[in-house]
Every structure is written in C-alpha cells, then in structure tokens.
Write a protein that holds these residues in place. Structure first.
Motif, PDB file in Angstrom:
ATOM      1  N   LYS A  77      76.489  55.538  53.024  1.00  0.00           N
ATOM      2  CA  LYS A  77      77.164  54.361  53.589  1.00  0.00           C
ATOM      3  C   LYS A  77      76.230  53.152  53.734  1.00  0.00           C
ATOM      4  O   LYS A  77      76.666  52.053  54.043  1.00  0.00           O
ATOM      5  CB  LYS A  77      77.765  54.716  54.947  1.00  0.00           C
ATOM      6  CG  LYS A  77      78.913  55.705  54.852  1.00  0.00           C
ATOM      7  CD  LYS A  77      79.541  55.972  56.203  1.00  0.00           C
ATOM      8  CE  LYS A  77      80.712  56.941  56.073  1.00  0.00           C
ATOM      9  NZ  LYS A  77      81.340  57.221  57.402  1.00  0.00           N
ATOM     10  N   GLN A  78      74.950  53.376  53.505  1.00  0.00           N
ATOM     11  CA  GLN A  78      73.985  52.290  53.648  1.00  0.00           C
ATOM     12  C   GLN A  78      74.169  51.265  52.529  1.00  0.00           C
ATOM     13  O   GLN A  78      74.406  51.623  51.378  1.00  0.00           O
ATOM     14  CB  GLN A  78      72.561  52.851  53.592  1.00  0.00           C
ATOM     15  CG  GLN A  78      71.573  52.089  54.447  1.00  0.00           C
ATOM     16  CD  GLN A  78      70.279  52.872  54.596  1.00  0.00           C
ATOM     17  OE1 GLN A  78      69.699  53.297  53.603  1.00  0.00           O
ATOM     18  NE2 GLN A  78      69.821  53.048  55.816  1.00  0.00           N
ATOM     19  N   SER A  79      74.063  49.980  52.866  1.00  0.00           N
ATOM     20  CA  SER A  79      74.219  48.942  51.846  1.00  0.00           C
ATOM     21  C   SER A  79      73.032  48.983  50.884  1.00  0.00           C
ATOM     22  O   SER A  79      71.928  49.399  51.262  1.00  0.00           O
ATOM     23  CB  SER A  79      74.302  47.558  52.489  1.00  0.00           C
ATOM     24  OG  SER A  79      73.045  47.186  53.029  1.00  0.00           O
ATOM     25  N   ILE A  80      73.276  48.517  49.672  1.00  0.00           N
ATOM     26  CA  ILE A  80      72.203  48.523  48.674  1.00  0.00           C
ATOM     27  C   ILE A  80      71.048  47.620  49.120  1.00  0.00           C
ATOM     28  O   ILE A  80      69.878  47.924  48.889  1.00  0.00           O
ATOM     29  CB  ILE A  80      72.733  48.106  47.274  1.00  0.00           C
ATOM     30  CG1 ILE A  80      71.660  48.325  46.210  1.00  0.00           C
ATOM     31  CG2 ILE A  80      73.232  46.677  47.278  1.00  0.00           C
ATOM     32  CD1 ILE A  80      71.256  49.772  46.016  1.00  0.00           C
ATOM     33  N   GLU A  81      71.370  46.495  49.802  1.00  0.00           N
ATOM     34  CA  GLU A  81      70.313  45.610  50.307  1.00  0.00           C
ATOM     35  C   GLU A  81      69.428  46.342  51.321  1.00  0.00           C
ATOM     36  O   GLU A  81      68.210  46.182  51.323  1.00  0.00           O
ATOM     37  CB  GLU A  81      70.913  44.359  50.963  1.00  0.00           C
ATOM     38  CG  GLU A  81      71.639  43.428  50.018  1.00  0.00           C
ATOM     39  CD  GLU A  81      73.137  43.715  49.972  1.00  0.00           C
ATOM     40  OE1 GLU A  81      73.886  42.816  49.582  1.00  0.00           O
ATOM     41  OE2 GLU A  81      73.541  44.845  50.325  1.00  0.00           O
ATOM     42  N   ARG A  82      70.079  47.135  52.149  1.00  0.00           N
ATOM     43  CA  ARG A  82      69.325  47.877  53.180  1.00  0.00           C
ATOM     44  C   ARG A  82      68.404  48.919  52.533  1.00  0.00           C
ATOM     45  O   ARG A  82      67.255  49.093  52.943  1.00  0.00           O
ATOM     46  CB  ARG A  82      70.305  48.570  54.133  1.00  0.00           C
ATOM     47  CG  ARG A  82      69.652  49.433  55.216  1.00  0.00           C
ATOM     48  CD  ARG A  82      68.969  48.576  56.259  1.00  0.00           C
ATOM     49  NE  ARG A  82      68.241  49.384  57.210  1.00  0.00           N
ATOM     50  CZ  ARG A  82      67.020  49.858  57.037  1.00  0.00           C
ATOM     51  NH1 ARG A  82      66.364  49.605  55.896  1.00  0.00           N
ATOM     52  NH2 ARG A  82      66.430  50.569  57.964  1.00  0.00           N
ATOM     53  N   VAL A  83      68.868  49.563  51.498  1.00  0.00           N
ATOM     54  CA  VAL A  83      68.043  50.553  50.798  1.00  0.00           C
ATOM     55  C   VAL A  83      66.834  49.872  50.150  1.00  0.00           C
ATOM     56  O   VAL A  83      65.691  50.338  50.277  1.00  0.00           O
ATOM     57  CB  VAL A  83      68.868  51.292  49.722  1.00  0.00           C
ATOM     58  CG1 VAL A  83      67.964  52.226  48.911  1.00  0.00           C
ATOM     59  CG2 VAL A  83      69.992  52.094  50.376  1.00  0.00           C
ATOM     60  N   LEU A  84      67.082  48.742  49.482  1.00  0.00           N
ATOM     61  CA  LEU A  84      65.988  48.048  48.802  1.00  0.00           C
ATOM     62  C   LEU A  84      64.981  47.454  49.778  1.00  0.00           C
ATOM     63  O   LEU A  84      63.803  47.285  49.446  1.00  0.00           O
ATOM     64  CB  LEU A  84      66.554  46.945  47.900  1.00  0.00           C
ATOM     65  CG  LEU A  84      67.324  47.419  46.671  1.00  0.00           C
ATOM     66  CD1 LEU A  84      67.857  46.238  45.889  1.00  0.00           C
ATOM     67  CD2 LEU A  84      66.453  48.304  45.786  1.00  0.00           C
ATOM     68  N   SER A  85      65.434  47.152  51.004  1.00  0.00           N
ATOM     69  CA  SER A  85      64.517  46.552  51.985  1.00  0.00           C
ATOM     70  C   SER A  85      63.449  47.533  52.458  1.00  0.00           C
ATOM     71  O   SER A  85      62.533  47.166  53.186  1.00  0.00           O
ATOM     72  CB  SER A  85      65.298  45.989  53.179  1.00  0.00           C
ATOM     73  OG  SER A  85      65.896  47.027  53.931  1.00  0.00           O
ATOM     74  N   GLU A  86      63.573  48.804  52.028  1.00  0.00           N
ATOM     75  CA  GLU A  86      62.507  49.778  52.288  1.00  0.00           C
ATOM     76  C   GLU A  86      61.288  49.484  51.405  1.00  0.00           C
ATOM     77  O   GLU A  86      60.175  49.917  51.689  1.00  0.00           O
ATOM     78  CB  GLU A  86      63.000  51.203  51.998  1.00  0.00           C
ATOM     79  CG  GLU A  86      64.163  51.677  52.842  1.00  0.00           C
ATOM     80  CD  GLU A  86      63.761  51.968  54.283  1.00  0.00           C
ATOM     81  OE1 GLU A  86      62.606  52.396  54.490  1.00  0.00           O
ATOM     82  OE2 GLU A  86      64.598  51.735  55.171  1.00  0.00           O
TER      83      GLU A  86
END
Length: 394
Positions: A277-286
């Motif tokens: 459910k995590q947004s793709i932006e949130r994943v990439l911000s890792e």
C-alpha cells in the motif's frame, strides 16, 4: 623607463608560475615574475571552496586529457604528489584527505599561497603585480619585453598565464597570443569541469530541487564517474557532472544512474510484497530525498501504490532511474569553469623541459598547455610538475 635584465622572466604568478620561479631561483638564476592583476595566485585562493585541494595522492597520467596523452608522463613522474606534500609539511600546514587521495588545507588556501611566495622570497625571486606586457620579441640575447614598467631583457621566457577559465580571476588568452606570434599550433579550447545548463522543458520541473544533491554515476562518451550530482537553478552540477563535462560534446546526452550500487528492481519487487500500500514516492525516498523522488515521479508520470506495479512497470522505472538520459543545452562556460580543455599543442613542446622545440628559451607551463586534469587536485599537480620541469632548466 630603464631597461632591466634578468635570467628568467615568468609571465603569470599562479600555481605553475610560482613553482617554476622558486625552482629556478634555488638554482641561482635571477628570476622576475610578472602578474597583470593586483594579487598573485587568485585561482589558488579560490580553489577548493577556499581550502585549496592542492594535490591528489593518486594522480597518474590516466587522470589527464590531452591530444598527446603521453606528454604529461615525464613531468609527473619527476615531481610527484609526495614532493609537494613534503613542502607542505615543511611549512607546518595542516591538511586532511577529504575523499580518497584529495588533500585540502584544514584552514585556508592562503596557507598554500603564502608557502609558495615565501619559498620564492627565500629563493631570491622578485614578483611584481599590476604589470602588463605590451609586446615581446626574440633577439640574440633571448627575449625583449615591452611592459607597463619598462623594457625587460631575459634569457628564458616562461608563459604561465593559464587558460580562459574564470575570467574574473584574471584569466586571459595571452598564452595563445604568444603561441600564435611564434607560429605554434593551439588545439581547440572549451570550458571544462563546468556545470551543465538545461532546456526549459526539463529545467522547469527540476528547478525546485535547486540545492539537492544525489550520489550518482554519470556517463558520457565512454567515460563514467561515480560522484555526487547537484541540482541548480540553471541545470545540474556537482563533482560527477563537472567530471563528465570534460568529455561531453554539444548535442550529446549524459546518462545518469541515480542509484549506483543498488539493485533497485529487486528492492521494488520486495517492497511490492512487504508494503504493497506504500506509494512509489515513499518507497523511492528510502534511496533519495523525498522531494527528488516526488519530482522524478511527476516528470515520468509515475504514481500509485507499489503493490499495483507490474513487473514490466518496475523494469521501466528501474531503467529510468539507472539510465536517465539528460541532454544538456550547454555549459555555464568559462565564467564558472575550473579549467580550460585544449591549449598550446604539446607536439610543439619538449615533454622533459616544457621548452618550445622551435623557439629555444621559450617555455609554456600549466593550464596554457593542452593538458587538463580530472577534478580533485590533479590540475594543481600538473601545475607543480610542469612548473618544476621548466624551473630545473630555465
């Protein structure tokens, strides 16, 4: 105004000129250095953010660009980074290794300049500022120069006026004018170690990232550098961009891997399973700043929860992140360029002495020659090595 005589006249009181002067002075030669600006060593003072990246411990001929790649080998082998470090140590200057091989002053660039001018003083060298050269001619005794302070006769004439980069630091095309006067070939010149500018269509969405840095691998024309990039209000900069700018030609694209060392395709597939459910932006911000992730996704038209991403969509995103094609509109030019690529053709110069083969007694050193180093202290090392090579024989 009276006519003066010296053994060695050096035009340009920058890094290479001062090194040549002190080397020749210690040999017992009478040396005069002329500088057309008010201050000596202005590029030394400006370098390394005011801390002077004065050499690179691992500097080799492979770190230099030239139409004649073998030319720099002799001088670099005879005056190594350790030789310069030994001088720095003798003067008690404290320094640190910022990234592997790159040496910076702990305090200020002024310490390196003071060291060089002190050595020149000890060697009996005279330095005069705000002196312009109106003309020079070769005669039976060497060279006769008409300057703003009168005529000067010398046996050996050394041109150490650098290239065209950073004109507000005193850069001029004087060296190329002298080369032309003596019918010496000069290779095409352009700004290098310089930021890229971008067209409005890509610059506008990236502008809000101004000041944001990202570790990256930047590639072009068969070369690749693993160093950070920096987004600016005019385009992209940072060490990785400055390095690749030396190899870039107008019209070419630059490839940027924003996630070097990461298997981002695998990471995205794992995130799809673990946090669907995590947004793709949130994943990439890792792996990058949140803002950079948001802007890139916006540019590429990517959004939604990572759980909704197919393998094909993940592969496409991976390619965009690791093979991002950016086509610069140009560079910021000589105004901000750290060096000039091209210069006096080294085919006309002795690699051992820096003397012009067809004009005995005339020497070119430093950035005036077609020898350009990578970022990180290599250009200073060339200044020290070429200055020393000429200083040992003038």
């Amino acid at each position: 105004m009276s006519k003066r005589r010296v053994d060695v006249l050096i035009i340009g009181a920058g890094a290479s000129g001062l090194m040549c002067a002190l080397t020749a002075g210690y040999r017992g030669r009478s040396v005069l250095v002329l500088e057309h600006t008010k201050k000596v060593g202005r590029k030394i003072l400006m370098s390394g953010g005011g801390r002077c990246n004065f050499t690179h411990l691992h500097s080799t001929p492979a770190n230099f660009l030239s139409n004649n790649p073998h030319f720099c080998k002799s001088a670099l082998s005879r005056y190594t980074p350790q030789h310069f470090v030994d001088m720095v140590d003798r003067h008690g200057i404290e320094y640190h290794e910022k990234t592997p091989g790159q040496l910076f002053c702990n305090e200020s660039s002024k310490e390196i300049l003071t060291m060089l001018t002190t050595e020149c003083d000890w060697a009996g060298v005279k330095i005069e500022t705000e002196v312009s050269v109106h003309s020079l001619t070769q005669n039976e005794h060497g060279f006769l120069l008409d300057t703003s302070t009168g005529s000067i006769q010398c046996e050996s004439l050394v041109v150490a006026t650098g290239g065209l980069s950073i004109p507000n630091g005193g850069a001029t095309g004087f060296a190329y004018d002298v080369a032309e006067q003596f019918d010496l070939p000069v290779t095409p010149r352009r700004a290098a170690l310089v930021p890229f500018t971008l067209q409005p269509d890509i610059l506008t969405p990236l502008k809000e990232l101004s000041g944001t840095a990202q570790n990256a691998r930047v590639s072009c024309a068969g070369m690749s550098f693993l160093e950070p990039i920096l987004f600016t209000h005019r385009g992209i900069s940072g060490p990785g961009v400055l390095q690749i700018s030396s190899y870039w030609q107008p019209g070419q694209s630059v490839e940027i891997d924003l996630l070097p060392g990461f298997d981002i395709e695998e990471q995205l597939k794992e995130a799809r399973q673990a946090t669907p459910k995590q947004s793709i932006e949130r994943v990439l911000s890792e792996y990058m700043s949140k803002r950079l992730a948001q802007v890139l996704c916006s540019i590429w038209g990517i959004s939604g929860a990572v759980g909704d991403f197919s393998n094909e969509k993940i592969e496409t995103l991976t390619k965009q992140l690791t093979h991002w094609q950016v086509k610069p509109s140009g560079t910021e030019g000589y105004r901000t360029a750290e060096v000039t690529i091209g210069g006096v053709d080294t085919q006309a110069i002795s690699q051992k002495t820096m003397e012009v083969k067809s004009v005995p007694g005339l020497y070119f050193i430093g950035e005036s020659l077609d020898v350009t180093g990578h970022l990180g202290g290599h250009n200073f090392q060339w200044a020290w090595a070429s200055g020393n090579a000429a200083g040992e024989v003038v």
